[in-house]
Design a protein around this motif. Structure first.
Motif, PDB file in Angstrom:
ATOM      1  N   ASN A  41       0.929  -1.058  -0.137  1.00 18.37           N
ATOM      2  CA  ASN A  41       0.036   0.000   0.172  1.00 18.37           C
ATOM      3  C   ASN A  41       0.969   1.309   0.036  1.00 18.37           C
ATOM      4  O   ASN A  41       1.604   1.460   0.972  1.00 18.37           O
ATOM      5  CB  ASN A  41      -0.874   0.173   1.230  1.00 18.37           C
ATOM      6  CG  ASN A  41      -1.945   1.112   1.167  1.00 18.37           C
ATOM      7  OD1 ASN A  41      -2.057   2.078   0.190  1.00 18.37           O
ATOM      8  ND2 ASN A  41      -2.347   1.477   2.281  1.00 18.37           N
ATOM      9  N   ARG A  94      -0.466   4.312  -0.552  1.00 19.10           N
ATOM     10  CA  ARG A  94      -1.328   5.506  -0.414  1.00 19.10           C
ATOM     11  C   ARG A  94      -1.382   5.761   1.068  1.00 19.10           C
ATOM     12  O   ARG A  94      -2.321   5.236   1.732  1.00 19.10           O
ATOM     13  CB  ARG A  94      -2.852   5.122  -0.792  1.00 19.10           C
ATOM     14  CG  ARG A  94      -2.833   4.745  -2.472  1.00 19.10           C
ATOM     15  CD  ARG A  94      -4.165   4.153  -2.817  1.00 19.10           C
ATOM     16  NE  ARG A  94      -4.385   3.989  -4.231  1.00 19.10           N
ATOM     17  CZ  ARG A  94      -5.437   3.916  -4.808  1.00 19.10           C
ATOM     18  NH1 ARG A  94      -6.696   3.587  -4.253  1.00 19.10           N
ATOM     19  NH2 ARG A  94      -5.525   3.817  -6.223  1.00 19.10           N
ATOM     20  N   HIS A  95      -0.595   6.420   1.689  1.00 19.81           N
ATOM     21  CA  HIS A  95      -0.548   6.987   3.050  1.00 19.81           C
ATOM     22  C   HIS A  95      -1.052   8.095   3.196  1.00 19.81           C
ATOM     23  O   HIS A  95      -0.872   9.108   2.678  1.00 19.81           O
ATOM     24  CB  HIS A  95       0.856   6.954   3.588  1.00 19.81           C
ATOM     25  CG  HIS A  95       1.711   5.552   3.410  1.00 19.81           C
ATOM     26  ND1 HIS A  95       1.354   4.476   4.527  1.00 19.81           N
ATOM     27  CD2 HIS A  95       2.581   5.025   2.633  1.00 19.81           C
ATOM     28  CE1 HIS A  95       2.067   3.241   3.987  1.00 19.81           C
ATOM     29  NE2 HIS A  95       2.740   3.888   3.157  1.00 19.81           N
ATOM     30  N   GLN A  96      -1.895   8.346   4.316  1.00 23.73           N
ATOM     31  CA  GLN A  96      -2.786   9.426   4.611  1.00 23.73           C
ATOM     32  C   GLN A  96      -1.705  10.219   5.192  1.00 23.73           C
ATOM     33  O   GLN A  96      -0.723   9.885   5.983  1.00 23.73           O
ATOM     34  CB  GLN A  96      -3.866   9.353   5.708  1.00 23.73           C
ATOM     35  CG  GLN A  96      -4.619  10.266   5.849  1.00 23.73           C
ATOM     36  CD  GLN A  96      -5.763  10.059   6.947  1.00 23.73           C
ATOM     37  OE1 GLN A  96      -6.124   9.054   7.371  1.00 23.73           O
ATOM     38  NE2 GLN A  96      -6.604  11.165   7.278  1.00 23.73           N
ATOM     39  N   VAL A  97      -1.877  11.695   4.743  1.00 23.02           N
ATOM     40  CA  VAL A  97      -0.861  12.648   5.294  1.00 23.02           C
ATOM     41  C   VAL A  97      -1.055  13.089   6.561  1.00 23.02           C
ATOM     42  O   VAL A  97      -2.284  13.186   7.058  1.00 23.02           O
ATOM     43  CB  VAL A  97      -1.005  14.144   4.532  1.00 23.02           C
ATOM     44  CG1 VAL A  97      -0.205  15.035   4.915  1.00 23.02           C
ATOM     45  CG2 VAL A  97      -0.596  13.640   2.994  1.00 23.02           C
ATOM     46  N   ASN A  98      -0.146  12.941   7.580  1.00 21.92           N
ATOM     47  CA  ASN A  98      -0.261  13.132   9.043  1.00 21.92           C
ATOM     48  C   ASN A  98       0.627  14.165   9.498  1.00 21.92           C
ATOM     49  O   ASN A  98       1.920  13.958   9.381  1.00 21.92           O
ATOM     50  CB  ASN A  98      -0.014  11.958   9.690  1.00 21.92           C
ATOM     51  CG  ASN A  98      -0.213  12.104  11.367  1.00 21.92           C
ATOM     52  OD1 ASN A  98      -0.496  13.140  11.685  1.00 21.92           O
ATOM     53  ND2 ASN A  98       0.405  11.047  12.193  1.00 21.92           N
ATOM     54  N   ARG A  99       0.152  15.413   9.350  1.00 23.93           N
ATOM     55  CA  ARG A  99       0.845  16.443   9.813  1.00 23.93           C
ATOM     56  C   ARG A  99       1.093  16.675  11.460  1.00 23.93           C
ATOM     57  O   ARG A  99       0.009  17.434  12.088  1.00 23.93           O
ATOM     58  CB  ARG A  99       0.084  17.665   9.275  1.00 23.93           C
ATOM     59  CG  ARG A  99       0.321  17.716   7.894  1.00 23.93           C
ATOM     60  CD  ARG A  99       1.650  17.516   7.187  1.00 23.93           C
ATOM     61  NE  ARG A  99       2.637  18.523   7.642  1.00 23.93           N
ATOM     62  CZ  ARG A  99       2.854  19.730   6.893  1.00 23.93           C
ATOM     63  NH1 ARG A  99       2.147  20.125   5.989  1.00 23.93           N
ATOM     64  NH2 ARG A  99       3.765  20.820   7.408  1.00 23.93           N
TER      65      ARG A  99
END
Length: 316
Positions: free
Chosen positions: A55, A57-62
């Motif tokens: 995978n 498609r990693h969600q952006v984590n700010r």
């Protein structure tokens, strides 16, 4: 491997121990900051290599706290090491006032040490344990560098300019010293040892050296031999500056500036008398450049340093 070249030199002083701790700590910090980065590089390179189904498609984590901490905490840690190393450097530049002063003349390819009692050594230096020692050094020819691995100290020795280095050896023994600046064909042979002795053994060594005159007394003889007393004695008819109590005293110059009469000023006044003329005195002193060698200069400077106010003695 040669037995006299250990992988890690002994520690012969508290300064050496402090330098080693600084080195270990800073090395550990660099590993702590860099190893995780390289580990993650390898992990990501393997996990996300081409052709591997994973995978991506990693969600952006700010996470602002994490990002700021990753920058601020290493900066503060490195700043701590900066102040730690600056403190060690500052300490090296301020020898105790009570330090034993030994003069050093370097030349290809040997080290010459002059003790205040007049004892001279070549490629070997005897010092007492637990007592601060200040080396005032100058080169007779090219740039050298006195390196004492067991003390973690190294100082360049320059022609025409005094440099200083001080230490306090706390562990009796015999340790290496060498030149750490390439100075010519036999540079690798320019070495020797310094011997850290118990106080009573050092006192005995001084007594058994067979020297009749102190370094300052030898300088006084040269001072009169070269005719310096003809102008600088109280009875001289020539208007020349008094040397009584000169060392460490402010001297007003003809240009309007003021300079402290240290070893460098005294040496330059002998070799380059027109360079920094004392205010109110005529420019009549001849130069002794190419007349006096560094050994004789060392003795004359030691004599002038020893003069206190009203100490001048007239010889018949």
């Amino acid at each position: 491997m040669r037995s006299d070249l250990p992988l890690w030199p002994d520690q012969a002083s508290a300064h050496a121990s402090a330098v080693d701790i600084l080195l270990y700590g800073f090395t550990g910090l660099i590993f702590a900051l860099s190893v995780p980065v390289f580990i993650l590089i390898i992990v990501f390179a393997v996990r996300y290599r081409r052709g591997r189904k994973v995978n991506r498609r990693h969600q952006v984590n700010r996470n602002a706290l994490l990002e700021v901490s990753w920058s601020v905490i290493p900066f503060l840690l490195i700043l701590c090491f900066f102040f730690w190393s600056a403190w060690l450097f500052f300490d090296l530049k301020h020898p105790p006032a009570s330090a034993l002063e030994i003069d050093v003349v370097a030349k290809r390819w040997m080290w010459k040490f002059q003790h205040p009692g007049g004892q001279g050594e070549i490629d070997e230096l005897h010092v007492p344990v637990g007592e601060p020692v200040k080396l005032t050094m100058i080169s007779q020819d090219v740039i050298h560098s006195l390196y004492m691995p067991a003390l973690r100290l190294k100082q360049d020795v320059l022609p025409g300019r005094y440099t200083t280095m001080w230490f306090q050896a706390d562990k009796p023994g015999i340790y290496r010293l060498t030149c750490a600046e390439f100075c010519g064909t036999n540079h690798s042979l320019m070495g020797g040892h310094f011997v850290v002795m118990a106080q009573q053994d050092y006192a005995r060594w001084l007594q058994e050296s067979g020297v009749d005159q102190t370094l300052a007394a030898q300088g006084e003889t040269l001072f009169r031999t070269y005719g310096c007393s003809g102008c600088h004695s109280p009875a001289a008819t020539v208007h020349a500056p008094s040397l009584d109590g000169l060392y460490g005293r402010p001297v007003a110059l003809q240009g309007g500036e003021t300079i402290i009469a240290d070893e460098q000023y005294i040496r330059d006044s002998i070799l380059l008398p027109q360079q920094q003329m004392a205010a109110g005195y005529p420019s009549i002193m001849p130069t002794f450049k190419n007349v006096l060698g560094e050994d004789d200069l060392t003795k004359i400077v030691a004599y002038i340093k020893s003069l206190k106010a009203t100490q001048w003695r007239e010889h018949p």
